[in-house]
Design a protein around this motif. Structure first.
Motif, PDB file in Angstrom:
ATOM      1  N   THR A 148       0.841  -1.208   0.000  1.00  0.00           N
ATOM      2  CA  THR A 148       0.000   0.000   0.000  1.00  0.00           C
ATOM      3  C   THR A 148       0.871   1.252   0.000  1.00  0.00           C
ATOM      4  O   THR A 148       2.089   1.169   0.182  1.00  0.00           O
ATOM      5  N   ARG A 169       0.334   0.613  -7.836  1.00  0.00           N
ATOM      6  CA  ARG A 169       0.439   1.345  -6.571  1.00  0.00           C
ATOM      7  C   ARG A 169       1.562   2.365  -6.624  1.00  0.00           C
ATOM      8  O   ARG A 169       2.580   2.135  -7.272  1.00  0.00           O
ATOM      9  N   LYS A 175       2.577   9.865  -5.538  1.00  0.00           N
ATOM     10  CA  LYS A 175       1.207  10.385  -5.676  1.00  0.00           C
ATOM     11  C   LYS A 175       1.246  11.887  -5.989  1.00  0.00           C
ATOM     12  O   LYS A 175       0.566  12.364  -6.901  1.00  0.00           O
ATOM     13  N   GLU A 179      -0.240  13.343  -9.345  1.00  0.00           N
ATOM     14  CA  GLU A 179      -1.415  14.243  -9.254  1.00  0.00           C
ATOM     15  C   GLU A 179      -1.118  15.591  -9.894  1.00  0.00           C
ATOM     16  O   GLU A 179      -2.001  16.209 -10.489  1.00  0.00           O
ATOM     17  N   THR A 184      -5.320  10.664 -11.307  1.00  0.00           N
ATOM     18  CA  THR A 184      -6.068  10.411 -10.075  1.00  0.00           C
ATOM     19  C   THR A 184      -5.447   9.215  -9.342  1.00  0.00           C
ATOM     20  O   THR A 184      -5.305   8.140  -9.925  1.00  0.00           O
ATOM     21  N   GLY A 186      -5.707   6.928  -5.687  1.00  0.00           N
ATOM     22  CA  GLY A 186      -6.497   6.641  -4.487  1.00  0.00           C
ATOM     23  C   GLY A 186      -5.705   6.918  -3.220  1.00  0.00           C
ATOM     24  O   GLY A 186      -4.470   7.022  -3.243  1.00  0.00           O
ATOM     25  N   ALA A 187      -6.421   7.021  -2.095  1.00  0.00           N
ATOM     26  CA  ALA A 187      -5.770   7.287  -0.811  1.00  0.00           C
ATOM     27  C   ALA A 187      -4.799   6.162  -0.440  1.00  0.00           C
ATOM     28  O   ALA A 187      -3.801   6.382   0.248  1.00  0.00           O
ATOM     29  N   ASP A 188      -5.079   4.938  -0.912  1.00  0.00           N
ATOM     30  CA  ASP A 188      -4.195   3.800  -0.630  1.00  0.00           C
ATOM     31  C   ASP A 188      -3.077   3.669  -1.668  1.00  0.00           C
ATOM     32  O   ASP A 188      -2.343   2.689  -1.678  1.00  0.00           O
ATOM     33  N   ALA A 190      -3.542   3.396  -4.923  1.00  0.00           N
ATOM     34  CA  ALA A 190      -3.961   2.633  -6.105  1.00  0.00           C
ATOM     35  C   ALA A 190      -4.250   3.568  -7.285  1.00  0.00           C
ATOM     36  O   ALA A 190      -4.786   4.660  -7.104  1.00  0.00           O
TER      37      ALA A 190
END
Ligand SMILES: [Zn+2]
Length: 523
Positions: A148, A169, A175, A179, A184, A186-188, A190
């Motif tokens: 994760t 991941r 991230k 971004e 986009t 995910g918070a995890d 992904a």
């Protein structure tokens, strides 16, 4: 003749560990290996204790070879096999991945994966991406998932893992970078759906240079040499002109450049055999817009013992007309088959062409063949064709094939391929585990009664593959053959099934040169 330049700049820093070769070993030299259990895969399948290597080839193979002043390496009872030939994978795609590509096919828990990424990051400049794109799968980990975002934050660099199976991941640093480019996440950590293509495209666009590609190509070849592979036959990629979001896409006219550069510099640690993938539409006008020029302007089997062109594959393109053109030009052709309908149609098309232009001596191939009844084996064999099998550890279901046991008793030519690099793994030991145990990486039986013995497995991935690379002096440990060999860290022939996936080489020779060693070597 290969000079010592072969090893200058070779990094031994990949996650499998190992030591940099002493300068003395950088050149091909006479070696004698003693006290081994050396499975030669010659015709009587002899197991011997000694080999003498001179001028890059096996000079004597037996139990009492003459040392003749050669440098002596004591194998201390270890098992050795011929260098593994992966007769169809996508190593060229792997060699062109963006970022500091970090192979992860030898780790089996999240903690081991994170540790390997951390070890790798020590050699990576701050802020630069540590990546693993392609041959890695959630199911190889005990946790059955990828790490994760939080777990990957233990790596002090942006991280991006895009798996053949199990998703994609990144960590916090990655991230933020993605971004900022409209991806986009995910918070995890992904990345999925359309964001995935955008992410890979951005990484390729901004991170790839000729230097990073060459670095990654060398790193990938070194890594697989540590797993015992000494010959890769590449099955190509889907052509794109610009940086793409597709994991199997590359510019097929330029993607070989990093490997050609390594070859030019004398730094290839394994042999490369390169096929050309074509996808012309059967309806194209003018016909065969890419295959036609290829057949007119290129040479099959052109190169030297380290890097050579091959045939057309793993897609031929152009329908039956494409096959006709290939047959007329006298080239090898390969297509893959994903199911029974596909392989049945492919055989029918080849019978059509074979009736007009005999293909018997061209060694045409169909790969994967999950479902493959014996009557199809008979029809292919009648045309002198061969099948490549493997492609298993990530598959699910019961009796998903291929029918290894049937093929082993059938006269048709058969060989081993991983097909790894984009949709599955290259690590031969993950593949061998499945073919020998009948189980996929999460332990489900998928092959029914169609498994192979361990001896058959090694034969399939070594001597049986001579036919598929069209070279007789590779793939077995016999006097006169190129001295390609792997000394294993455990006895593959006797360890419990569960240990097979962790097998690796402690000493890999290619053309008599030590391309990987964990053994203490005499200075
Ligand atoms: Zn393939």
């Amino acid at each position: 003749m290969i000079s010592r330049r072969h090893f200058v700049g070779t990094t031994a820093a990949l996650a499998l560990g190992g030591v940099r070769m002493p300068e003395l070993f950088a050149q091909s030299q006479d070696l004698v290996l003693v006290n081994g259990r050396i499975h030669t895969m010659d015709e009587p399948r002899r197991v011997v204790s000694q080999v003498l290597i001179q001028n890059g080839r096996f000079a004597e193979v037996g139990n009492r070879v003459r040392a003749r002043g050669a440098r002596r390496i004591d194998l201390k009872g270890r098992t050795a096999i011929p260098g593994i030939i992966d007769a169809h994978n996508h190593i060229v795609l792997v060699g062109n991945r963006p970022g500091w590509h970090t192979p992860l096919e030898h780790v089996f828990t999240i903690a081991e994966a994170v540790a390997a990424l951390q070890a790798r990051s020590a050699a990576v400049p701050r802020g630069e991406f540590v990546t693993t794109v392609g041959p890695v799968a959630a199911n190889q980990f005990a946790e059955r998932r990828l790490p994760t975002l939080t777990e990957l934050d233990a790596v002090n660099r942006p991280v991006y893992i895009q798996a053949a199976q199990g998703g994609t991941r990144t960590n916090s640093e990655g991230k933020a970078w993605l971004e900022a480019r409209g991806v986009t996440v995910g918070a995890d950590g992904a990345i999925a759906g359309p964001a995935l293509a955008l992410a890979l495209q951005a990484l390729r666009k901004e991170l790839l240079t000729p230097e990073t590609r060459t670095r990654t190509a060398l790193g990938a070849l070194d890594y697989y040499a540590r797993l015992g592979i000494t010959t890769h036959r590449d099955g190509g990629a889907f052509h794109v002109d610009a940086p793409s979001g597709g994991v199997a896409n590359e510019n097929t006219y330029t993607m070989h450049e990093p490997f050609l550069a390594l070859h030019r510099e004398g730094r290839l640690p394994a042999r490369m055999r390169l096929d050309f993938l074509h996808q012309d539409s059967p309806a194209a006008n003018p016909p065969l817009p890419t295959l036609g020029p290829r057949l007119r302007n290129a040479f099959p089997f052109f190169g030297d013992e380290w890097l050579k062109t091959g045939g057309i594959g793993e897609f031929t393109g152009g329908g039956v007309d494409g096959l006709r053109a290939i047959a007329r030009a006298g080239w090898r052709a390969e297509d893959h088959a994903l199911n029974l309908a596909m392989v049945t149609n492919e055989i029918k098309d080849r019978e059509t062409v074979n009736a007009e232009i005999p293909i018997r001596n061209l060694r045409w191939i169909i790969s994967h063949i999950p479902e493959f009844p014996v009557d199809l084996a008979n029809r292919m064999n009648a045309m002198g064709m061969g099948v490549l099998v493997g492609w298993g550890p990530l598959r699910n279901g019961t009796n998903v094939g291929p029918p290894y046991r049937m093929l082993m008793t059938h006269p048709i030519r058969k060989g081993y391929h991983s097909d790894g690099g984009d949709i599955t793994v290259i690590n031969p030991w993950l593949n061998f585990y499945t073919i020998v145990s009948g189980k996929n990486l999460i332990g489900q039986p998928i092959l029914g009664d169609q498994t192979l013995t361990r001896e058959e497995m090694i034969w399939l991935a070594t001597a049986a593959n001579k036919w598929f690379i069209e070279e007789d002096d590779l793939g077995s440990i016999e006097a006169g053959n190129h001295a390609d060999l792997a000394v294993l860290d455990r006895d593959f022939f006797t360890v419990p099934d569960a240990e097979i996936t962790r097998t690796r080489s402690v000493l890999t020779l290619a053309g008599g040169r030590i391309v990987h060693s964990d053994l203490p070597l005499p200075a």
